[in-house]
Design a protein around this motif. Sequence first.
Motif, mmCIF file in Angstrom:
data_model
loop_
_atom_site.group_PDB
_atom_site.id
_atom_site.type_symbol
_atom_site.label_atom_id
_atom_site.label_comp_id
_atom_site.label_asym_id
_atom_site.label_seq_id
_atom_site.Cartn_x
_atom_site.Cartn_y
_atom_site.Cartn_z
ATOM 1 N N ALA A 66 -16.032 3.733 -7.180
ATOM 2 C CA ALA A 66 -14.964 4.725 -7.121
ATOM 3 C C ALA A 66 -14.805 5.443 -8.449
ATOM 4 C CB ALA A 66 -13.656 4.044 -6.727
ATOM 5 N N TYR B 245 -4.952 -3.037 -6.020
ATOM 6 C CA TYR B 245 -4.780 -2.653 -4.619
ATOM 7 C C TYR B 245 -4.058 -1.311 -4.558
ATOM 8 C CZ TYR B 245 -6.748 -6.832 -2.635
ATOM 9 O OH TYR B 245 -7.635 -7.815 -2.248
ATOM 10 N N THR B 246 -4.850 -0.269 -4.599
ATOM 11 C CA THR B 246 -4.323 1.089 -4.475
ATOM 12 C C THR B 246 -5.387 1.957 -3.842
ATOM 13 O OG1 THR B 246 -3.194 2.887 -5.652
ATOM 14 C CG2 THR B 246 -5.064 1.867 -6.770
ATOM 15 N N THR B 247 -4.965 3.031 -3.205
ATOM 16 C CA THR B 247 -5.899 3.892 -2.503
ATOM 17 C C THR B 247 -5.268 5.254 -2.315
ATOM 18 O OG1 THR B 247 -7.282 4.073 -0.510
ATOM 19 C CG2 THR B 247 -5.062 3.201 -0.233
ATOM 20 N N SER C 236 1.635 0.558 -4.350
ATOM 21 C CA SER C 236 0.580 1.479 -4.748
ATOM 22 C C SER C 236 1.144 2.694 -5.478
ATOM 23 C CB SER C 236 -0.211 1.923 -3.514
ATOM 24 O OG SER C 236 -1.259 2.797 -3.859
ATOM 25 N N TYR D 116 -6.297 5.926 3.506
ATOM 26 C CA TYR D 116 -5.988 4.599 4.052
ATOM 27 C C TYR D 116 -4.713 4.654 4.890
ATOM 28 C CZ TYR D 116 -4.533 -0.261 4.370
ATOM 29 O OH TYR D 116 -4.112 -1.479 4.844
ATOM 30 N N THR E 95 -14.598 -1.767 -8.225
ATOM 31 C CA THR E 95 -14.039 -0.434 -8.452
ATOM 32 C C THR E 95 -15.020 0.517 -9.130
ATOM 33 O OG1 THR E 95 -13.064 -1.220 -10.541
ATOM 34 C CG2 THR E 95 -11.654 -1.270 -8.590
ATOM 35 N N TYR F 17 -0.427 10.312 -2.965
ATOM 36 C CA TYR F 17 -1.238 9.094 -3.062
ATOM 37 C C TYR F 17 -2.686 9.423 -3.403
ATOM 38 C CZ TYR F 17 2.657 6.352 -1.414
ATOM 39 O OH TYR F 17 3.888 5.736 -1.322
ATOM 40 N N THR F 18 -3.215 10.466 -2.794
ATOM 41 C CA THR F 18 -4.591 10.859 -3.104
ATOM 42 C C THR F 18 -4.694 11.340 -4.546
ATOM 43 O OG1 THR F 18 -4.938 11.457 -0.790
ATOM 44 C CG2 THR F 18 -6.488 12.359 -2.398
ATOM 45 N N TYR G 161 -4.149 8.329 -6.870
ATOM 46 C CA TYR G 161 -5.294 7.421 -6.894
ATOM 47 C C TYR G 161 -6.323 7.863 -7.918
ATOM 48 C CZ TYR G 161 -9.582 5.142 -5.231
ATOM 49 O OH TYR G 161 -10.755 4.431 -5.145
ATOM 50 N N MET H 102 0.792 -1.218 0.000
ATOM 51 C CA MET H 102 0.000 0.000 0.000
ATOM 52 C C MET H 102 0.832 1.279 0.000
ATOM 53 S SD MET H 102 -2.821 -1.456 -0.307
ATOM 54 C CE MET H 102 -3.858 0.007 -0.338
#
Length: 505
Positions: free
Chosen positions: A480, A424-426, A375, A430, A477, A456-457, A460, A371
């Motif tokens: 999202a 698997y990414t966020t 990610s 998280y 997904t 990361y935001t 994403y 993550m």
Amino acid sequence: MTGPGPVHWLFGDQLGPHFLRPSRDSGLERDTPLLMIEARSVFRRRRFHRAKAHLVLSAMRHRAAELGDRLTYVRADTYREGLARAVGEGPVSVHHPTSYAALRLVRSLPQVTVGPARGFLMAMDDFAAWAEGHRGRRLRQEDFYRWVRRDHDLLMEGDTPAGGRWNLDHDNREPPPREAHTLPVPAPYRPREDEIDEEVRHDLDRWERDGDVSFVGRDGPRVFPATRAEARAALRRFVEHRLPAFGPYEDAMLAADPVMSHSLLSSSLNLGLLDPAECAERAEAAWRADRAPLNSVEGFVRQIAGWREYVWQLYWYFGEGYRDSNALRHTAPLPDWWDTLDADDVRARCLHTVLAQVRDTGWTHHIPRLMVLGSYALQRGWDPAAVTDWFHRSFVDGYDWVMVPNVVGMSQYADGGRMTTKPYTTGGAYVNRMSDLCGPCAYRPGDRTGDHACPYTAGYWTFLHRHRSRLAHNPRTAQAVHGLDRLPDLDELRRQERSRGDAAP
């Protein structure tokens, strides 16, 4: 040179006593002469982490010292050269190696007989038969895990799982304790270096000075077991002192506590110093003696008998071409700051912290790998083959069979969903929820754009936009992706990410 009779060749990840048990299909008897080859070419082909090179060589040389006159230890430029010097054209047996490259090598040598693999719970033929029985359906890790549990009678009460549930993941996703800088558990086992480690470090220093090889990362005092005795001590300390707290916090991260309550046994398992059955059975015995809660024990058994075994089997079942999967068509190269583990060049606290852990020890636990590191690479569209190679080189427990499924399938979603149901990414939320890494950071987990935008935001949402057509049809997904339509700053977000380029965040 060994005598005229059969010789058994041990690779450097086949170091435990279970690799020496006599059997007809292995060609091994109690007094069969043994051979181990230390090939310098292995370290020329890739720029490995220095601590990984140290651990592997230390483990091999320690095992050679233990086996004494029964084993011939050859230091050579290549495996072929070492084999020719040791046995000429004499007969050789070997356990099934752990990589396609090594398997091609031994099968190309006419005097070598390849026996079944050891160090895993299920035979490859049994897995293939199970997988064929699931033809047309996804090979779900959960189904496989239940099969292994039944077959090996692990955490079972007759025909039902202990406690009535197969999966206790729901109990094992707690964030770290508030205000805690470290998890309140005893420290893990750490070995002491000896004269063999001193010799290894001297040799590695000399190879680097001579320009023969090049490494990344730091080689401080060795922190992972290099002998069977050390590995057993590490297992014993984990089960007796750290296992009870493992489950609840196995997905949590703390900046000052990279090991949390993890076992640190992966390198010992992958060197063959420990057998997976003994690890799972010892943890189960702790639960049955009321010394560890079921959720912690089940979480650990799932890692050993579920995920590790599943990854090994898929590596062989999917075939060698699986490593070239690139369903998302990601082709960007790894930037130099990442490739050289230059954590000091990174401002994002989570990435800086984790990259520094890898630089300093060649290890970090599974959530930072997935993550934080994985990610970030996925969001930036880096070539999954290069990411896989980086994980292989940079981690002390990284082997080809380990990293191809874990990175290609799990981390980078490069197989398009053959192994997992979603990428698997966020965003930063998280990381903020599961760690203490975001508070002092220069970036804010809730900001998509602007000077404090969390990489990361922002990454994403740009990842979702880039693969919108694919991910909109995935039930896990789709919601999202629909959220993209509610973003008022999507255009600014895309411009910002393009301008970031390969620069360290």
